[in-house]
Design an enzyme around this catalytic site. Structure first.
Site, PDB file in Angstrom:
ATOM      1  CD  GLU A 103      -3.174  -0.715   0.073  1.00 46.93           C
ATOM      2  OE1 GLU A 103      -3.187   0.596  -0.251  1.00 46.93           O
ATOM      3  OE2 GLU A 103      -3.624  -1.435  -0.483  1.00 46.93           O
ATOM      4  CB  CYS A 146     -15.766   1.293 -14.475  1.00 47.22           C
ATOM      5  SG  CYS A 146     -16.869   2.782 -14.592  1.00 47.22           S
ATOM      6  CB  CYS A 201     -19.139  -1.622 -20.703  1.00 41.48           C
ATOM      7  SG  CYS A 201     -19.164   0.241 -20.151  1.00 41.48           S
TER       8      CYS A 201
END
Length: 307
Positions: free
Chosen positions: A45, A196, A202
């Site tokens: 992270e 997205c 899509c």
């Protein structure tokens, strides 16, 4: 704006099931997704902050090979950790210092056991709300709904959630199944990263939310503005990294010796000269990374890494 006005689908179980099944069927493979070790996840992270993931993977693997456990990192020389960070072009070397300090906090303040909740994790140096929640989610399955740029884009397009941080957080919380933060947060971030994105895919990515998505129905794929990653080449991050790398290889350097190692166009009296270098070193000194010492005899300043 209330939850009803966001147009969240009434059958949320179907929405949740569709997304999780899509994610579990096929998703991008990152090594930190294959572990629940909080230390390994924290490293991923921190490295991923404003750094492209394809650059993070080899750096993450090399970092853990060198310091396999939180105890190993706590025992490490901070200058070595900062030097590794700089050598892998991970930017903002103070993150390396914070990570090293967090390792010592885990050992000294938490008895060597990682804190598990977002609130406790925020007690660690350099760990803000987003990172704390991510570690709690992916390591302990005990986090809240993650809201990053990708998630905001998905919620804005799919369910007409307004461009407002409070609304995004509330909508993300309403959608996440209770007690399943690990798979859910991975899945919704993957949806934003794969299907997205700024340019939606899509049908190509078989987005699982097409039947509910307002953007897919209307053809309007506008989304909130997304901050762009500044170019690394020639950036202040790159210059800071070069200072640390130069001082890693030399115990101490006079400023006019250091300058040309940072910029090939260094000119002591020019635009990128002593004044520019002194400002850069001042930033690094404020971060506890570099020390600038002025000789009482000659008045000449030298720089060295803080140990």
């Amino acid at each position: 704006m209330t939850e009803q006005e966001w147009s969240l689908p009434p059958d949320r179980r179907a929405v949740r099931r569709a997304l999780v099944e899509w994610y579990e069927t096929d998703h991008r493979s990152f090594p930190w997704r294959e572990t629940t070790d909080p230390y390994e996840i924290l490293v991923s992270e921190v490295m991923s902050q404003q750094t492209q993931l394809d650059r993070v993977v080899p750096a993450w693997e090399a970092f853990l090979e060198r310091w396999p456990t939180i105890a190993d990192l706590a025992d490490a020389d901070r200058a070595d950790v900062v030097g590794f960070w700089s050598g892998h072009n991970l930017g903002y070397n103070n993150r390396a210092r914070y990570l090293h300090e967090a390792a010592n906090q885990v050992r000294e303040d938490f008895g060597g056991e990682f804190p598990e909740t977002p609130n406790e994790l925020q007690e660690l140096q350099g760990v803000g709300p987003y990172t704390a929640n991510a570690v709690a989610s992916f390591a302990f399955d005990a986090g809240d709904a993650v809201v990053d740029t990708n998630v905001k884009r998905v919620l804005f397009r799919a369910f007409d959630v307004p461009d407002d941080d409070g609304a995004f957080a509330a909508a993300a919380t309403a959608l996440m199944p209770e007690g399943e933060s690990r798979v859910w947060n991975n899945a919704i971030m993957e949806l934003g990263g794969v299907a997205c994105g700024k340019t939606p895919r899509c049908n190509e990515a078989e987005c699982p939310w097409r039947e509910w998505c307002h953007a897919y129905e209307s053809g309007d794929f506008t989304a909130p503005d997304v901050p762009t990653q500044p170019s690394f080449e020639g950036s202040r991050r790159q210059m800071r990294g070069r200072v640390v790398a130069a001082l890693e290889s030399n115990d101490e350097l006079a400023l006019d010796e250091l300058g040309p190692r940072v910029r090939v166009d260094y000119d002591p009296d020019g635009e990128h000269g002593r004044e520019w270098l002194a400002e850069l070193l001042g930033d690094l000194a404020d971060d506890g990374l570099v020390e600038v010492v002025e000789s009482d005899e000659t008045g000449e300043a030298t720089a060295r890494l803080q140990r």
